[in-house]
Design a protein around this motif. Structure first.
Motif, PDB file in Angstrom:
ATOM      1  N   THR A 209       0.838  -1.202   0.000  1.00  0.00           N
ATOM      2  CA  THR A 209       0.000   0.000   0.000  1.00  0.00           C
ATOM      3  C   THR A 209       0.867   1.244   0.000  1.00  0.00           C
ATOM      4  OG1 THR A 209      -1.787  -1.152   1.145  1.00  0.00           O
ATOM      5  CG2 THR A 209      -1.791   1.254   1.273  1.00  0.00           C
ATOM      6  N   VAL A 210       1.932   1.234   0.793  1.00  0.00           N
ATOM      7  CA  VAL A 210       2.856   2.374   0.810  1.00  0.00           C
ATOM      8  C   VAL A 210       3.441   2.589  -0.583  1.00  0.00           C
ATOM      9  CG1 VAL A 210       5.060   3.219   1.706  1.00  0.00           C
ATOM     10  CG2 VAL A 210       3.404   2.186   3.258  1.00  0.00           C
ATOM     11  N   LYS A 211       3.865   1.501  -1.221  1.00  0.00           N
ATOM     12  CA  LYS A 211       4.469   1.617  -2.551  1.00  0.00           C
ATOM     13  C   LYS A 211       3.479   2.174  -3.577  1.00  0.00           C
ATOM     14  CE  LYS A 211       7.889  -2.045  -2.030  1.00  0.00           C
ATOM     15  NZ  LYS A 211       8.349  -3.359  -2.529  1.00  0.00           N
ATOM     16  N   SER A 212       2.250   1.669  -3.550  1.00  0.00           N
ATOM     17  CA  SER A 212       1.276   2.137  -4.541  1.00  0.00           C
ATOM     18  C   SER A 212       0.855   3.582  -4.268  1.00  0.00           C
ATOM     19  CB  SER A 212       0.053   1.215  -4.571  1.00  0.00           C
ATOM     20  OG  SER A 212      -0.668   1.280  -3.361  1.00  0.00           O
ATOM     21  N   GLN A 213       0.665   3.939  -3.003  1.00  0.00           N
ATOM     22  CA  GLN A 213       0.306   5.321  -2.668  1.00  0.00           C
ATOM     23  C   GLN A 213       1.444   6.271  -3.049  1.00  0.00           C
ATOM     24  OE1 GLN A 213      -2.689   6.624  -1.173  1.00  0.00           O
ATOM     25  NE2 GLN A 213      -3.375   4.635  -1.909  1.00  0.00           N
ATOM     26  N   HIS A 214       2.679   5.827  -2.803  1.00  0.00           N
ATOM     27  CA  HIS A 214       3.848   6.643  -3.137  1.00  0.00           C
ATOM     28  C   HIS A 214       3.939   6.846  -4.653  1.00  0.00           C
ATOM     29  CE1 HIS A 214       8.195   7.393  -3.822  1.00  0.00           C
ATOM     30  NE2 HIS A 214       8.003   8.227  -2.811  1.00  0.00           N
ATOM     31  N   ALA A 215       3.749   5.788  -5.403  1.00  0.00           N
ATOM     32  CA  ALA A 215       3.831   5.888  -6.869  1.00  0.00           C
ATOM     33  C   ALA A 215       2.767   6.849  -7.410  1.00  0.00           C
ATOM     34  CB  ALA A 215       3.676   4.505  -7.504  1.00  0.00           C
ATOM     35  N   ARG A 216       1.550   6.724  -6.922  1.00  0.00           N
ATOM     36  CA  ARG A 216       0.475   7.618  -7.370  1.00  0.00           C
ATOM     37  C   ARG A 216       0.767   9.069  -6.987  1.00  0.00           C
ATOM     38  NH1 ARG A 216      -3.469   3.479  -5.029  1.00  0.00           N
ATOM     39  NH2 ARG A 216      -3.766   2.084  -6.790  1.00  0.00           N
ATOM     40  N   ALA A 217       1.241   9.257  -5.772  1.00  0.00           N
ATOM     41  CA  ALA A 217       1.542  10.607  -5.301  1.00  0.00           C
ATOM     42  C   ALA A 217       2.664  11.236  -6.120  1.00  0.00           C
ATOM     43  CB  ALA A 217       1.919  10.583  -3.826  1.00  0.00           C
ATOM     44  N   MET A 218       3.713  10.485  -6.383  1.00  0.00           N
ATOM     45  CA  MET A 218       4.853  11.030  -7.133  1.00  0.00           C
ATOM     46  C   MET A 218       4.449  11.354  -8.571  1.00  0.00           C
ATOM     47  SD  MET A 218       7.066  11.391  -4.870  1.00  0.00           S
ATOM     48  CE  MET A 218       8.428  11.926  -5.865  1.00  0.00           C
ATOM     49  N   GLU A 219       3.611  10.518  -9.152  1.00  0.00           N
ATOM     50  CA  GLU A 219       3.124  10.788 -10.508  1.00  0.00           C
ATOM     51  C   GLU A 219       2.331  12.101 -10.537  1.00  0.00           C
ATOM     52  OE1 GLU A 219       0.027   8.844 -13.739  1.00  0.00           O
ATOM     53  OE2 GLU A 219       1.031   7.522 -12.310  1.00  0.00           O
ATOM     54  N   LYS A 220       1.455  12.271  -9.577  1.00  0.00           N
ATOM     55  CA  LYS A 220       0.650  13.492  -9.509  1.00  0.00           C
ATOM     56  C   LYS A 220       1.525  14.711  -9.229  1.00  0.00           C
ATOM     57  CE  LYS A 220      -3.523  15.485  -7.604  1.00  0.00           C
ATOM     58  NZ  LYS A 220      -4.694  15.299  -6.762  1.00  0.00           N
ATOM     59  N   LEU A 221       2.484  14.569  -8.315  1.00  0.00           N
ATOM     60  CA  LEU A 221       3.385  15.693  -8.002  1.00  0.00           C
ATOM     61  C   LEU A 221       4.198  16.100  -9.226  1.00  0.00           C
ATOM     62  CD1 LEU A 221       4.687  14.766  -4.442  1.00  0.00           C
ATOM     63  CD2 LEU A 221       3.155  16.640  -5.069  1.00  0.00           C
ATOM     64  N   ARG A 222       4.727  15.122  -9.951  1.00  0.00           N
ATOM     65  CA  ARG A 222       5.496  15.443 -11.165  1.00  0.00           C
ATOM     66  C   ARG A 222       4.630  16.200 -12.161  1.00  0.00           C
ATOM     67  NH1 ARG A 222       7.083  10.016 -10.660  1.00  0.00           N
ATOM     68  NH2 ARG A 222       9.082   9.906  -9.585  1.00  0.00           N
ATOM     69  N   HIS A 223       3.416  15.746 -12.332  1.00  0.00           N
ATOM     70  CA  HIS A 223       2.498  16.388 -13.276  1.00  0.00           C
ATOM     71  C   HIS A 223       2.195  17.822 -12.838  1.00  0.00           C
ATOM     72  CE1 HIS A 223      -0.790  16.894 -16.090  1.00  0.00           C
ATOM     73  NE2 HIS A 223      -1.561  17.275 -15.077  1.00  0.00           N
ATOM     74  N   LEU A 224       1.902  18.014 -11.561  1.00  0.00           N
ATOM     75  CA  LEU A 224       1.532  19.332 -11.065  1.00  0.00           C
ATOM     76  C   LEU A 224       2.707  20.304 -11.066  1.00  0.00           C
ATOM     77  CD1 LEU A 224      -0.789  18.325  -8.103  1.00  0.00           C
ATOM     78  CD2 LEU A 224      -1.473  19.347 -10.275  1.00  0.00           C
ATOM     79  N   VAL A 225       3.881  19.837 -10.700  1.00  0.00           N
ATOM     80  CA  VAL A 225       5.050  20.713 -10.639  1.00  0.00           C
ATOM     81  C   VAL A 225       5.557  21.036 -12.040  1.00  0.00           C
ATOM     82  CG1 VAL A 225       7.436  20.911  -9.848  1.00  0.00           C
ATOM     83  CG2 VAL A 225       5.688  20.030  -8.311  1.00  0.00           C
ATOM     84  N   ASP A 226       5.494  20.068 -12.956  1.00  0.00           N
ATOM     85  CA  ASP A 226       5.948  20.301 -14.328  1.00  0.00           C
ATOM     86  C   ASP A 226       5.022  21.222 -15.105  1.00  0.00           C
ATOM     87  OD1 ASP A 226       8.165  18.763 -13.945  1.00  0.00           O
ATOM     88  OD2 ASP A 226       7.328  16.975 -14.916  1.00  0.00           O
ATOM     89  N   GLN A 227       3.737  21.231 -14.729  1.00  0.00           N
ATOM     90  CA  GLN A 227       2.762  22.049 -15.423  1.00  0.00           C
ATOM     91  C   GLN A 227       2.053  22.949 -14.423  1.00  0.00           C
ATOM     92  OE1 GLN A 227       0.222  19.450 -17.644  1.00  0.00           O
ATOM     93  NE2 GLN A 227       1.906  18.512 -18.718  1.00  0.00           N
TER      94      GLN A 227
END
Length: 171
Positions: free
Chosen positions: A146-164
């Protein structure tokens, strides 16, 4: 009935614990809530709960781990109670060293605050507190997967938000 004027020995150990740990846990609470006043309230509420159980908790190998978990659980409870509360800080906590505003830090903070509480907790515990996945799972009371999946989703969203940054407010 006699009133005690001197603190119990457990009170002294509790006060020593709080004095040593306040700043460390205040930063964690601030990252979880995104607001200094709410962070202080969250930390104080968690410390009151710890104090009520301090005789047992003081015997633990690491009462700081218990406080981590208490902070995360209390924040999640508050968040659920208030439903989907959105926090967006328009003013950074401190200016960049050059005297100006660190726009990257503001964008990252806004992106972090846009994450659901569980994902935010995983990111803060993994990257800010530098805890391994196993410890994060223990603090959050979930599996490592669960930690791994939550982390992956969070990092994907953060990359998207910070890049755009122009899309920070939209989904």
């Amino acid at each position: 009935m006699t009133v005690q004027s001197t603190p119990r020995p457990t009170d002294a150990s509790y006060v020593a614990f709080v004095e040593v740990a306040w700043q460390r846990h205040m930063r964690l609470a601030l990252l979880l809530t995104g607001d200094r006043w709410r962070a202080e309230e969250l930390l104080q509420d968690s410390l009151v709960k710890m104090y009520q159980r301090w005789r047992k908790l003081s015997q633990l190998d690491d009462p700081h781990a218990y406080l981590h978990r208490c902070l995360v659980n209390n924040h999640t409870s508050i968040w659920r109670r208030l439903r989907r509360e959105r926090l967006v800080a328009d003013v950074p906590d401190r200016a960049a060293s050059g005297g100006g505003v660190d726009h990257d830090a503001i964008a990252l903070r806004r992106a972090l605050l846009s994450l659901p509480p569980r994902q935010r907790a995983v990111v803060v515990l993994r990257h800010y507190e530098d805890l391994p996945e196993r410890e994060v799972a223990k603090v959050l009371g979930c599996s490592i997967g669960t930690v791994k999946s939550q982390h992956a989703r969070a990092m994907e969203k953060l990359r998207h938000l910070v890049d755009q940054p122009s899309r920070t407010g939209s989904r």
